[in-house]
Design an enzyme around this catalytic site. Structure first.
Site, PDB file in Angstrom:
ATOM      1  N   SER A 257       0.825  -1.212   0.000  1.00  0.00           N
ATOM      2  CA  SER A 257       0.000   0.000   0.000  1.00  0.00           C
ATOM      3  C   SER A 257       0.860   1.265   0.000  1.00  0.00           C
ATOM      4  O   SER A 257       1.984   1.270   0.487  1.00  0.00           O
ATOM      5  CB  SER A 257      -0.878  -0.009   1.256  1.00  0.00           C
ATOM      6  OG  SER A 257      -1.472   1.246   1.466  1.00  0.00           O
TER       7      SER A 257
ATOM      8  N   THR B 184      -5.665   2.603  -6.856  1.00  0.00           N
ATOM      9  CA  THR B 184      -6.966   2.422  -6.192  1.00  0.00           C
ATOM     10  C   THR B 184      -7.851   3.634  -6.453  1.00  0.00           C
ATOM     11  O   THR B 184      -7.469   4.770  -6.160  1.00  0.00           O
ATOM     12  CB  THR B 184      -6.760   2.206  -4.679  1.00  0.00           C
ATOM     13  OG1 THR B 184      -5.989   1.017  -4.501  1.00  0.00           O
ATOM     14  CG2 THR B 184      -8.092   2.046  -3.956  1.00  0.00           C
TER      15      THR B 184
ATOM     16  N   LYS C 170      -7.865  -0.529  -9.461  1.00  0.00           N
ATOM     17  CA  LYS C 170      -8.525  -1.256  -8.362  1.00  0.00           C
ATOM     18  C   LYS C 170      -9.810  -0.542  -7.946  1.00  0.00           C
ATOM     19  O   LYS C 170      -9.820   0.679  -7.767  1.00  0.00           O
ATOM     20  CB  LYS C 170      -7.573  -1.348  -7.166  1.00  0.00           C
ATOM     21  CG  LYS C 170      -8.162  -2.058  -5.941  1.00  0.00           C
ATOM     22  CD  LYS C 170      -7.091  -2.283  -4.879  1.00  0.00           C
ATOM     23  CE  LYS C 170      -7.570  -3.149  -3.730  1.00  0.00           C
ATOM     24  NZ  LYS C 170      -8.217  -2.405  -2.653  1.00  0.00           N
TER      25      LYS C 170
HETATM   26  C1  FNR Z   1      -7.666  -2.120   3.151  1.00  0.00           C
HETATM   27  N1  FNR Z   1      -7.736  -1.989   1.773  1.00  0.00           N
HETATM   28  C2  FNR Z   1      -6.887  -1.142   1.122  1.00  0.00           C
HETATM   29  N2  FNR Z   1      -6.906  -1.055  -0.236  1.00  0.00           N
HETATM   30  C3  FNR Z   1      -6.045  -0.263  -0.894  1.00  0.00           C
HETATM   31  O1  FNR Z   1      -6.103  -0.200  -2.112  1.00  0.00           O
HETATM   32  N3  FNR Z   1      -5.111   0.449  -0.198  1.00  0.00           N
HETATM   33  C4  FNR Z   1      -5.029   0.420   1.156  1.00  0.00           C
HETATM   34  O2  FNR Z   1      -4.178   1.060   1.750  1.00  0.00           O
HETATM   35  C5  FNR Z   1      -5.969  -0.367   1.853  1.00  0.00           C
HETATM   36  N4  FNR Z   1      -5.976  -0.391   3.212  1.00  0.00           N
HETATM   37  C6  FNR Z   1      -6.787  -1.282   3.874  1.00  0.00           C
HETATM   38  C7  FNR Z   1      -6.724  -1.358   5.257  1.00  0.00           C
HETATM   39  C8  FNR Z   1      -7.483  -2.305   5.917  1.00  0.00           C
HETATM   40  C9  FNR Z   1      -7.396  -2.384   7.407  1.00  0.00           C
HETATM   41  C10 FNR Z   1      -8.310  -3.198   5.200  1.00  0.00           C
HETATM   42  C11 FNR Z   1      -9.101  -4.279   5.894  1.00  0.00           C
HETATM   43  C12 FNR Z   1      -8.403  -3.087   3.833  1.00  0.00           C
HETATM   44  C13 FNR Z   1      -8.651  -2.853   1.003  1.00  0.00           C
HETATM   45  C14 FNR Z   1      -7.971  -4.170   0.655  1.00  0.00           C
HETATM   46  O3  FNR Z   1      -6.961  -3.981  -0.288  1.00  0.00           O
HETATM   47  C15 FNR Z   1      -8.957  -5.173   0.038  1.00  0.00           C
HETATM   48  O4  FNR Z   1      -9.646  -4.580  -1.030  1.00  0.00           O
HETATM   49  C16 FNR Z   1      -9.970  -5.698   1.063  1.00  0.00           C
HETATM   50  O5  FNR Z   1      -9.391  -5.871   2.334  1.00  0.00           O
HETATM   51  C17 FNR Z   1     -10.518  -7.032   0.575  1.00  0.00           C
HETATM   52  O6  FNR Z   1     -11.520  -7.485   1.382  1.00  0.00           O
HETATM   53  P1  FNR Z   1     -11.328  -8.549   2.574  1.00  0.00           P
HETATM   54  O7  FNR Z   1     -10.448  -9.665   2.071  1.00  0.00           O
HETATM   55  O8  FNR Z   1     -10.741  -7.807   3.715  1.00  0.00           O
HETATM   56  O9  FNR Z   1     -12.730  -8.977   2.804  1.00  0.00           O
END
Ligand code: FNR
Length: 378
Positions: free
Chosen positions: A121, A171, A253
């Protein structure tokens, strides 16, 4: 069988084998505010729950006597042969979820050990260069939150290229924060307390935006980061600029709508990442519901998928619906929080073992065969 025989001899496993068990341990271990940030989602969290439930509406069809004693889980992505179709989705606060606050390095080391790629990230606690170095031979992809300051965006991309990341994942669904009641109740979220801003602090262009280029004052860094992070004016008109930022494979994304896929294809992207951010950003339909339409509209382009994957069975179902690669978020995040690198390695190996056994016992030899057989709708 090794685990069962060791158990017979009285040697019991120390780590969980299911998402539910990891989740329970992570909740016990994490500070309440951080737990809520990670486990929570947008609004009433129906979308987040729906992401998980959606997998129960599809079933695999078992085939017998197919001789699938050996399986090949490998897939091709952006010219690379990956040993399995699973990858770690970007988690912004992963860095502070582990005891030593180096969760990003823990995930990168687990990637090195398992060959499961990590999408790093923008919001990492360690600079992207350090995380890339810990990946060993396993590919890493860099996830960009496009700041509204284009020169900072360009600087982050140059650094990701130089560090050896193999694709740029932009994203799109977080141009502002979603409505998250748990975080609102706590009156804060981790980045506002200065966590996981290492990629900004270590960036010369970001630093040049601070008074006297001084990155030592956390409050000033947070203030400038907060002003720069949101990017509400980014539109399809900016896609040519994004495309021109890098020769790396470009992946968008957060795409769920087939007409958005077609625009992305026209703009020359290399991959589509179907996701609703794990239900953290906005109420919508479950992400899995969108996958077949996205795959159809993407044509030959690979589709990556995440949101709601909790088991190896879910991985196989997402592949059957057309995903080229399947991402997990919270499942490996919880494992990192509970067990650091060893936890993530164990969680990934368990997930892959379940996917592999599910394929074999249902009579599938490889991913192409999974994709060629329809699921049943329940
Ligand atoms: C994320 N996600 C996320 N996505 C992204 O593009 N950049 C980011 O910095 C973050 N940060 C982030 C923090 C936390 C705590 C979570 C739980 C999620 C989203 C992540 O990439 C992904 O799309 C989801 O977590 C997928 O869903 P599940 O597997 O958690 O159900």
């Amino acid at each position: 069988l090794g685990t069962y025989f060791a158990g017979l001899a009285g040697e019991l496993p120390t780590m969980p084998f299911s998402f539910a068990a990891w989740e329970r341990l992570a909740e016990e271990k994490l500070e309440h505010r951080l737990w809520d940030y990670v486990a929570g989602g947008a609004g009433d969290e129906q979308t987040q729950r729906g992401n998980v439930d959606a997998f129960t509406r599809y079933g695999l069809v078992p085939h017998m006597l197919s001789g699938a004693a050996e399986r090949d889980l490998s897939v091709e992505l952006f010219g690379m042969r990956l040993p399995s179709p699973v990858f770690m989705a970007p988690i912004g606060v992963l860095g502070v979820m582990t005891e030593d606050e180096h969760g990003d390095l823990a995930a990168a080391r687990a990637a090195a050990e398992t060959g499961v790629p990590l999408v790093g990230s923008t919001l990492m606690q360690d600079p992207l260069e350090d995380v890339a170095a810990a990946l060993g031979d396993t590919p890493g992809f860099f996830q960009l939150y496009t700041p509204n300051d284009r020169e900072v965006a360009e600087s982050l991309v140059r650094r990701a290229e130089a560090a050896g990341y193999r694709a740029l994942v932009v994203t799109l669904d977080t141009w502002t924060l979603g409505y998250r009641p748990r975080d609102l109740q706590h009156g804060t979220f981790p980045q506002l307390r200065g966590a996981c801003l290492a990629n900004y602090v270590s960036d010369p262009v970001f630093a040049s935006r601070l008074p006297n280029g001084d990155t030592s004052d956390v409050a000033t860094v947070v203030q400038h980061w907060a002003l720069m992070f949101g990017n509400p004016t980014l539109t399809w008109d900016d896609l040519a600029w994004l495309r021109g930022l890098t020769d790396l494979p470009l992946v968008l994304k957060g795409i769920c709508a087939p007409d958005d896929v077609r625009r992305a294809v026209d703009a020359g992207v290399d991959g589509i990442y179907c996701s609703n951010h794990g239900g953290r950003q906005a109420g919508s339909a479950p992400a899995l519901h969108f996958l077949p339409g996205v795959v159809d509209a993407a044509g030959d382009l690979p589709v990556l998928f995440d949101s709601g994957v909790r088991s190896g069975v879910d991985v196989v179902k997402a592949l059957a619906l057309g995903a080229r690669a399947v991402g997990i978020g919270r499942p490996y995040g919880y494992a990192a929080a509970v067990g650091g690198t060893a936890g993530v390695v164990h969680a990934l190996r368990s997930l892959l073992a379940e996917a592999d056994l599910t394929m074999g016992l249902n009579g599938y030899h490889d991913v192409a065969e999974v994709r060629s057989r329809p699921l049943v709708r329940l």
